[in-house]
Design a protein around this motif. Structure first.
Motif: not given
Length: 390
Positions: A24-26, A74-75, A97-104
């Motif tokens: 849900h995002g938050s 939120s995460i 990737v971080n916890f939100l799947g964002e590529i690092k």
């Protein structure tokens, strides 16, 4: 929850809360209590514990007309990190990737065919590079390494054009165990196409869809099945492996779908015309210089996919079909459009044709799906099916 002891129940409830916040995002504490049926006190304790572990973070209070202001949680993107490894028949990728799947960070290696020593060396060297991308204080938050690889690699020696003796090395190679021997983290393993399907489900833009058949067009085509919002991997973890599906090939002969709808076919077409096929693997986002052959290949792919989709829809009443792959976005969109046109020529009496949509993750889907394996195992709940085993 039958048979769970108190500590097991607590861990489950923490995963449940994280899964809801992730989806849900938050969410505020009152939302958590309402959705889970947990008491307000239990929900508050869990949220405090997750915040203390830096897995969730507080947002700005939302003031209503009466009562205390609601504080959304939120995460925390830096609460955990995950590494994914894609082992392909022509290239390998490591992704952080971080916890939100964002590529690092990403690393890529192309080769004519994979061997265990090549992949093990790539991972050993690449892991160190990946860890250096994170501040030192965050490196202990890397929660695991997931592997997405074709199962039974040695069975595809002829199609890959690789030496039999080198591909046979995979018969006695337990890749998960080999990497776990030097990785200071849990290691997970999953079929590559199923992992790509998981990436679309978790990180893609079609998260509102609950039932669909997924196609991933790679060196060889593969796929996955999503039912009730979760990956269905089947008895052996290979459900949705649609490559062996029989379809009509050239001259009306029956062939497997992998021979009609895989990048390997375009590679052969390029070689037959005297052209270098390496851009297919080195530049998956941009194919130039062979547009006419690519158009011919798109026609072959769409005819094969149309047959596979109609056959599959007769077994499971899928609402949607998603097509993605290690191809440029414009090529993927052409395949989607051509497949829709091809299906319109079929006799569809008695069938409800699924809506065909383009995938939204692209060529990194398998690596992202691999990274999702430790994400699910450590922090989230998958309602129906395991995505991998540690």
């Amino acid at each position: 929850m039958r048979g769970s002891n108190q500590s097991g129940l607590r861990a489950y409830n923490q995963k449940l809360v994280l899964s809801l916040v992730y989806t849900h995002g938050s969410l505020a504490k009152t939302d958590i209590a309402r959705m889970t049926g947990l008491s307000a006190q239990t929900g508050s304790v869990i949220m405090r514990d997750l915040e203390a572990e830096d897995l969730i973070i507080k947002g700005e209070p939302v003031r209503g007309k009466v009562g205390q202001p609601s504080v959304p949680m939120s995460i925390n993107p830096d609460g955990a990190f995950f590494i994914g490894l894609k082992v392909g028949r022509r290239s390998a990728e490591l992704i952080l990737v971080n916890f939100l799947g964002e590529i690092k960070g990403t690393l890529r290696k192309s080769y004519p065919w994979p061997t265990p020593p090549l992949i093990i060396t790539f991972v050993r060297d690449g892991l160190e590079d990946m860890m250096q991308l994170l501040p030192e204080e965050l490196r202990d938050r890397v929660a695991g390494l997931g592997i997405a690889t074709p199962f039974l690699l040695w069975d595809w020696t002829e199609q890959a054009g690789a030496p039999r003796e080198e591909m046979d090395l995979w018969r006695n190679c337990d890749l998960r165990a080999e990497l776990a021997s030097f990785c200071n983290m849990p290691v997970y393993l999953q079929n590559d196409a199923t992992a790509a399907c998981a990436a679309e489900l978790i990180f893609g833009e079609h998260q509102d869809l609950s039932d669909y058949l997924y196609f991933y067009i790679g060196t060889f085509i593969g796929g996955g099945v999503v039912l009730n919002g979760s990956i269905y991997s089947g008895r052996t973890g290979n459900a949705g492996a649609i490559g062996p599906l029989p379809v009509v090939g050239p001259e009306g002969k029956t062939v497997q779908l992998i021979d009609r709808a895989s990048i390997m076919l375009l590679e052969r077409m390029l070689r037959a015309s005297g052209r270098d096929p390496s851009p297919l693997w080195n530049s998956p986002d941009q194919w130039t210089g062979f547009e006419a052959l690519a158009e011919e290949w798109v026609g072959s792919v769409s005819r094969g996919l149309a047959q596979a989709i109609v056959s599959s829809a007769a077994i499971i009443d899928f609402e949607h079909v998603i097509i993605d792959g290690g191809v440029p976005a414009e090529i993927r969109d052409k395949i989607v459009a051509a497949t829709r046109r091809e299906i319109s020529t079929y006799d569809l009496r008695g069938l409800e044709v699924p809506k065909i949509l383009p995938g939204t993750v692209g060529h990194l889907a398998r690596a992202l799906g691999a990274a999702s394996l430790p994400l699910f195992d450590k922090f989230l709940i998958d309602r129906n099916t395991r995505l991998g085993t540690a």
